[in-house]
Design an enzyme around this catalytic site. Structure first.
Site, PDB file in Angstrom:
ATOM      1  N   SER A 246       0.857  -1.445  -0.289  1.00  0.00           N
ATOM      2  CA  SER A 246       0.258   0.201  -0.143  1.00  0.00           C
ATOM      3  C   SER A 246       0.690   1.510   0.109  1.00  0.00           C
ATOM      4  O   SER A 246       2.080   1.346  -0.119  1.00  0.00           O
ATOM      5  CB  SER A 246      -1.069  -0.114   1.227  1.00  0.00           C
ATOM      6  N   HIS A 247       0.038   2.665   0.743  1.00  0.00           N
ATOM      7  CA  HIS A 247       1.047   3.898   0.741  1.00  0.00           C
ATOM      8  C   HIS A 247       0.394   4.245   2.015  1.00  0.00           C
ATOM      9  O   HIS A 247       0.734   5.528   1.977  1.00  0.00           O
ATOM     10  CB  HIS A 247       0.319   4.734  -0.368  1.00  0.00           C
ATOM     11  N   GLY A 248       0.188   3.110   2.418  1.00  0.00           N
ATOM     12  CA  GLY A 248       0.716   3.584   4.014  1.00  0.00           C
ATOM     13  C   GLY A 248      -0.959   4.028   4.998  1.00  0.00           C
ATOM     14  O   GLY A 248      -1.423   3.957   4.274  1.00  0.00           O
TER      15      GLY A 248
END
Ligand SMILES: *[C@@H]1O[C@H](CO)[C@@H](O)[C@H](O)[C@H]1NC(C)=O
Ligand SMILES: *[C@@H]1O[C@H](CO)[C@@H](O)[C@H](O)[C@H]1NC(C)=O
Ligand SMILES: *[C@@H]1O[C@H](CO)[C@@H](O)[C@H](O)[C@H]1NC(C)=O
Ligand SMILES: *[C@@H]1O[C@H](CO)[C@@H](O)[C@H](O)[C@H]1NC(C)=O
Ligand SMILES: *[C@@H]1O[C@H](CO)[C@@H](O)[C@H](O)[C@H]1NC(C)=O
Ligand SMILES: *[C@@H]1O[C@H](CO)[C@@H](O)[C@H](O)[C@H]1NC(C)=O
Ligand SMILES: *[C@@H]1O[C@H](CO)[C@@H](O)[C@H](O)[C@H]1NC(C)=O
Ligand SMILES: *[C@@H]1O[C@H](CO)[C@@H](O)[C@H](O)[C@H]1NC(C)=O
Ligand SMILES: *[C@@H]1O[C@H](CO)[C@@H](O)[C@H](O)[C@H]1NC(C)=O
Ligand SMILES: *[C@@H]1O[C@H](CO)[C@@H](O)[C@H](O)[C@H]1NC(C)=O
Ligand SMILES: *[C@@H]1O[C@H](CO)[C@@H](O)[C@H](O)[C@H]1NC(C)=O
Length: 409
Positions: A246-248
């Site tokens: 993911s992007h966090g």
């Protein structure tokens, strides 16, 4: 055995009563749906809107084919049991025609389905299937393609969504818009492309103008934010998540639109495993000329275990703004009372030795930023981990690792 039999008998009686008296919402009628072979959206919608159906059941063997949009707002006291599958037919021509998908001015989002009202439980162990592959492939050719969100909770209060799989969303998976008292638990999200075209913008959750939201015990494998706190997300607990690819866990981006004031306050993200990701714990706010304003206050990121993450810990308060412009027009989205606690693991090496970067706008726009028990390393070829900071005074037992912060003001 005996008590189970009794229970079944009483269910039958309740259901018989409900059918016989047709006495409004206080009964226990279970309305079961079957696949029609054509568009199943109207039957699903009718069952939800029928106040005599306290429970709407999609049995394990049923795959509902949803070909038209479903407006399930204003629903109350409903148990939706999804044992089977709700699949959104990937007829791109239909969904992209103006007026078919629901549209929101916020970030130009569109949606297949609105669920709102109060006192709703949706569970059952089944699947919401966004059939995203056709969307991922079409988006690769048309970057302005408006791709629908699977589940939008719109103006919803006291809602529990649990024990479900959500797969291959064309875009965001869950959008919580103007809601309160909402819990997601044991949700397994997967958005994975089988072609060379990535499953882009498939955020797990986006929370907007909503208060008191819990996201717990869930697994996310996707291609954008695992969870994102958008403008006016307040009193949020995100716990026990495993995020991959993911992007966090992201606050923001905030303060983008001129004339708007964005608040993100009282957020805790705890016990998060973050793997193969662009970011771990992140806060981003716009700076520059002609942007908006706001406040990010009382945010805790705690108990993160990260591996192969580009930016394990990051604040960027000059988001999308170069250094000179950020010095001239610092962010008007203030960042206060922030805790990065007990964060361990390794970065990807994309930022070489840097494992934490806390970059604020000049002129005191960040305050009370705390770092404790950071046990982060870079891949060994980059040597000792490096911690960087700008325009901020750090507190906590890991502050010394950052040394003296750069001052750009
Ligand atoms: C959805 O249905 C509600 C009535 O329950 C209506 O007020 C609302 O305008 C509808 N929304 C859209 C976008 O059609
Ligand atoms: C919230 O919804 C649940 C299930 O629908 C219900 O049992 C409960 O009473 C509701 N809580 C409130 C405060 O209305
Ligand atoms: C790209 O998608 C947009 C938005 O859905 C649509 O209006 C436009 O016609 C599409 N362009 C092409 C070339 O298909
Ligand atoms: C979690 O949800 C899955 C279905 O996605 C179900 O099989 C499992 O039993 C649930 N776990 C718990 C603890 O309820
Ligand atoms: C985790 O994400 C990586 C990178 O996107 C991917 O290659 C891998 O297959 C994913 N792992 C699982 C278990 O889905
Ligand atoms: C956020 O809430 C504040 C205070 O209620 C309000 O002034 C602002 O307009 C809201 N912002 C958005 C984007 O809804
Ligand atoms: C900070 O937020 C947490 C929830 O994330 C809340 O429990 C706590 O009371 C808040 N603290 C302050 C000082 O507002
Ligand atoms: C944050 O939490 C504190 C303490 O519980 C509370 O007083 C405050 O109103 C909350 N802020 C928001 C915006 O909900
Ligand atoms: C976080 O994990 C710890 C250790 O496993 C556990 O004791 C704690 O209850 C968890 N916190 C939450 C909010 O789930
Ligand atoms: C730190 O985080 C790890 C991983 O989530 C957890 O097992 C441990 O209990 C946490 N320790 C403290 C002091 O919070
Ligand atoms: C730091 O993390 C490493 C593994 O990444 C672990 O072996 C070590 O015990 C941790 N140190 C502390 C002080 O928690």
């Amino acid at each position: 055995m005996h008590s189970l039999a009794l229970f079944l008998v009483s269910l039958l009686i309740a259901s018989f009563d409900a059918l016989a008296s047709n006495s409004g919402p206080s009964n226990n009628k279970i309305c079961s749906l079957t696949a029609s072979g054509s568009d199943d959206a109207p039957a699903f919608l009718r069952a939800i809107q029928d106040t005599s159906c306290s429970t709407v059941l999609i049995p394990a063997t049923t795959i509902l084919d949803i070909k038209t949009r479903m407006n399930m707002t204003g629903v109350s006291d409903k148990h939706i049991i999804v044992q089977g599958t709700v699949r959104f037919n990937p007829d791109l021509a239909y969904w992209t025609e103006t007026g078919n998908a629901f549209s929101f001015s916020f970030q130009d989002q569109v949606a297949f389905w609105l669920l709102g009202g109060k006192n709703i439980i949706m569970d059952g162990g089944g699947t919401l299937d966004g059939a995203g592959q056709a969307w991922y492939d079409a988006f690769a050719k048309n970057s302005s393609l408006a791709r629908p969100i699977i589940l939008t909770l719109f103006q919803a209060t006291n809602i529990t969504i649990q024990n479900l799989r959500m797969i291959n969303s064309p875009e965001w998976v869950n959008f919580v818009n103007e809601g309160q008292d909402i819990t997601f638990r044991n949700i397994t999200i997967s958005a994975v492309s089988t072609s060379k075209n990535a499953a882009k913008n498939t955020d797990g959750w986006d929370i907007f103008r909503s208060d008191n939201v819990v996201i717990d015990s869930s697994v996310v494998n996707n291609g954008d934010d695992c969870v994102s706190f958008k403008p006016n997300a307040t009193n949020i607990l995100v716990s026990n998540l495993a995020c991959n690819g993911s992007h966090g866990i992201s606050v923001g981006s905030l303060g983008q639109y001129p004339g708007e004031f964005d608040i993100v306050q009282n957020v805790t993200a705890i016990n998060i495993t973050m793997s193969n990701a662009q970011n771990g714990a992140r806060i981003k706010a716009w700076a520059g000329k002609g942007v908006g304003s706001g406040i990010v206050k009382n945010i805790t990121f705690s108990g993160f275990v990260e591996s192969n993450v580009d930016n394990p810990v990051i604040i960027d308060q000059c988001y999308m703004t170069d250094a000179d412009e950020c010095a001239e027009f610092p962010s008007n989205t203030l960042i206060q009372d922030i805790w990065f606690d007990n964060i361990s693991g390794t970065s990807s090496g994309k930022e070489k030795a840097v494992v934490a970067s806390l970059s604020c706008s000049p002129d005191g726009r960040c305050s009370d930023v705390n770092v404790n028990n950071l046990n982060l390393t870079a891949p060994s070829k980059y040597g000792a981990a490096s911690f960087s900071c700008q325009n901020v005074q750090l507190s906590g037992n890991a502050a010394s690792a950052f040394g003296k912060c750069k001052n750009t003001g």
